[in-house]
Design an enzyme around this catalytic site. Structure first.
Site, mmCIF file in Angstrom:
data_model
loop_
_atom_site.group_PDB
_atom_site.id
_atom_site.type_symbol
_atom_site.label_atom_id
_atom_site.label_comp_id
_atom_site.label_asym_id
_atom_site.label_seq_id
_atom_site.Cartn_x
_atom_site.Cartn_y
_atom_site.Cartn_z
ATOM 1 C CD1 TRP A 1 -2.672 -1.735 0.404
ATOM 2 C CD2 TRP A 1 -1.832 -2.132 2.432
ATOM 3 N NE1 TRP A 1 -3.249 -2.898 0.876
ATOM 4 C CE2 TRP A 1 -2.737 -3.169 2.129
ATOM 5 C CE3 TRP A 1 -1.185 -2.152 3.660
ATOM 6 C CZ2 TRP A 1 -3.022 -4.225 2.998
ATOM 7 C CZ3 TRP A 1 -1.449 -3.190 4.525
ATOM 8 C CH2 TRP A 1 -2.357 -4.209 4.196
ATOM 9 C CG HIS A 2 4.207 1.606 1.569
ATOM 10 N ND1 HIS A 2 5.273 1.064 2.260
ATOM 11 C CD2 HIS A 2 3.191 1.674 2.454
ATOM 12 C CE1 HIS A 2 4.903 0.810 3.516
ATOM 13 N NE2 HIS A 2 3.639 1.175 3.643
ATOM 14 C CE1 TYR A 3 -2.173 4.501 -4.012
ATOM 15 C CE2 TYR A 3 -2.184 2.329 -3.002
ATOM 16 C CZ TYR A 3 -2.792 3.546 -3.235
ATOM 17 O OH TYR A 3 -4.016 3.815 -2.662
#
Length: 541
Positions: free
Chosen positions: A475-477
């Site tokens: 979830w670190h896009y």
């Protein structure tokens, strides 16, 4: 101690950690449903996105100017699925329009999510808090070291805690050091090679503290916060101008009614986009600023052709390994991290159904009797892009990340998985691993889980193949409005007046082991910077 205006009276409240403890929601008199908003309104600043950067920015600017903060989701307060640590992840399977988590699947086939709630990612993440590295400070063009430190402290005073390690996490901490992820650095927010305990936004009662808690710093006479306010587009003046100039936004409330908010017209009035790595490039395209093919394909009237908006989308690949335990474990989210020399960040959760699987998916074991250890590849070279699917701002755009397209990313992943496997076999971790279970058994168990694609019937053939088949998101896009390509050093959009983008879309790399600390600091840093420049300008008149 803070003073609030409450229905015409002033109420003084002891805040920060004392104020924030427990689940009693604060009485933010400036927070309203968008259905209560006027048809037309005027402000010095309009901030789009009440998330990790948007809240610190709006809160800071409200001290001296009028600020409209538009959030498309609901409040996190009063929702036990968000506030209660024991319910972590329950929202990922909630696909309703009111879910705080909006699911999307990248073109690569990886299931992902974007926040749709006040507090943004801080309302749905696993809570780990760790500062970004020196490289991030340089890439983000932040030059005031004192303001950086003050901004971190401003956040930490309200919403960050020191975790209490469980036996499982303590064993893993020692196991990582034994596996060569050294030295053991103890508790620190700093980004340093080795294994360390970081901060958490969950307090000792298991209550989540989000960026929404930072709103207690706001000037209630300067801030107007609207929930369920979905921005459709930014408005630009182009006639007789060499550069388009933003002057307002159109947003929709929960009942479907449209509203318009305009800048008052001051020389330094601005719209600040903090809608996230998906939302900010998407909104710019919907507003007529973006690649020519995207605007033409969706019949959007062009304001400015900007070919690099939506480009260089990056997601840090995650690969996890579930290890069943022969002895009971607690429930715990991310509290420690191993930062390797090779470019991997190793973290873990225990007693958590990280994959959202059923009992049968664990093949005779249980997530309540085990834990997931996972690694994130730092600075991936593989990049993708974002495109519009349609003109509905509530819908997800199409995103491609191209995981492992560049060979070095796959090499890093293999090194990270090897470090995890070495830690699993260490003496320090031996109590939490079945003695008769080999590493191959553990890998085979994991490739049979339904989150691998394609699901293998038998065995894991190689660590390279394991990385490819087991790839997920952490979830670190980021990317889509990158510094130097879409925005300048002041986060102003190149070729446009009166608009800045300040959020994860501007990042060239995901900072630290987890980006929330850096993005919270960035929001405060830029909020104070913008505020001080305007105050100085007003004073000089």
């Amino acid at each position: 101690m803070l003073t609030y205006a409450l229905w015409g009276t002033f109420v003084t409240i002891l805040c920060f950690h004392e104020f924030c403890s427990g689940e009693i929601p604060p009485n933010y008199t400036f927070m309203h449903e968008a259905t209560r908003a006027p048809k037309i309104s005027y402000y010095d600043y309009i901030v789009i996105g009440g998330g990790t950067t948007g809240i610190p920015i709006a809160t800071s600017l409200s001290q001296n100017y009028s600020v409209l903060l538009l959030e498309r989701g609901a409040s996190p307060y009063g929702n036990p699925n968000i506030t209660n640590k024991a319910n972590f992840g329950s929202y990922f399977s909630d696909n309703s329009p009111d879910s705080p988590s909006q699911r999307f699947v990248s073109v690569d086939g990886v299931v992902n999510t974007r926040p749709r709630v006040l507090g943004g990612g801080t309302s749905i993440n696993a809570g780990f808090y760790s500062h970004g590295e020196a490289r991030f400070i340089k890439e983000a063009k932040l030059k005031d070291e004192r303001l950086i430190d003050e901004s971190y402290q401003w956040v930490e005073k309200v919403m960050v805690f020191k975790p209490v390690l469980t036996r499982w996490h303590s064993a893993l901490e020692s196991a990582l050091v034994e596996a060569g992820v050294a030295p053991e650095n103890g508790f620190t927010y700093d980004h340093i090679i080795g294994t360390k305990v970081g901060g958490t936004i969950f307090d000792h009662d298991g209550t989540r503290h989000t960026a929404a808690d930072l709103l207690q710093y706001a000037n209630p006479r300067g801030l107007y916060l609207l929930l369920h306010a979905t921005v459709h587009k930014l408005l630009f003046k182009t006639k007789g101008r060499s550069r388009p100039m933003a002057y307002g936004v159109v947003y929709e409330d929960a009942s479907g009614r449209k509203h318009r908010a305009y800048l008052k017209g001051g020389r330094m009035d601005e719209i600040i986009l903090s809608a996230g790595a998906l939302g900010s490039p998407q909104l710019l395209m919907l507003s007529g600023i973006g690649p020519k093919d995207q605007l033409h394909t969706h019949n959007i009237k062009p304001v400015l052709y900007h070919p690099l908006i939506g480009q260089d989308m990056v997601d840090n690949p995650l690969n996890e390994i579930f290890i069943p335990s022969p002895i009971p474990v607690a429930q715990s989210l991310v509290d420690i991290v191993g930062i390797t020399q090779s470019g991997n960040y190793i973290e873990a959760v225990e007693g958590v159904n990280l994959i959202g699987g059923t009992a049968s998916d664990y093949q005779g074991y249980s997530y309540e009797m085990g834990g997931f250890i996972f690694e994130k590849v730092n600075y991936p070279n593989s990049k993708g892009n974002l495109k519009l699917k349609n003109r509905n701002p509530a819908n997800n755009p199409s995103v491609t990340f191209n995981y492992f397209k560049e060979p070095n990313d796959l090499r890093k992943c293999v090194l990270g998985v090897k470090a995890i496997l070495t830690a699993i076999e260490s003496k320090a971790f031996s109590k939490f691993k079945y003695a008769n279970m080999t590493i191959q058994d553990i890998l085979d168990l994991n490739v049979k889980m339904p989150t691998s694609f394609p699901v293998h019937a038998n065995t894991s053939s190689s660590l390279e193949q394991y990385c490819k088949d087991n790839v997920k998101t952490i979830w670190h896009y980021h990317g889509g409005c990158q510094m130097g390509k879409v925005v300048n050093e002041d986060y102003k959009i190149l070729g446009v007046n009166a608009v800045r983008v300040i959020d994860g879309s501007t990042l060239t790399n995901s900072p630290g082991t987890n980006p929330q600390a850096s993005l919270l600091m960035l929001g405060r840093y830029m909020g104070v910077t913008i505020l001080n420049k305007r105050l100085a300008s007003d004073k000089s008149k």
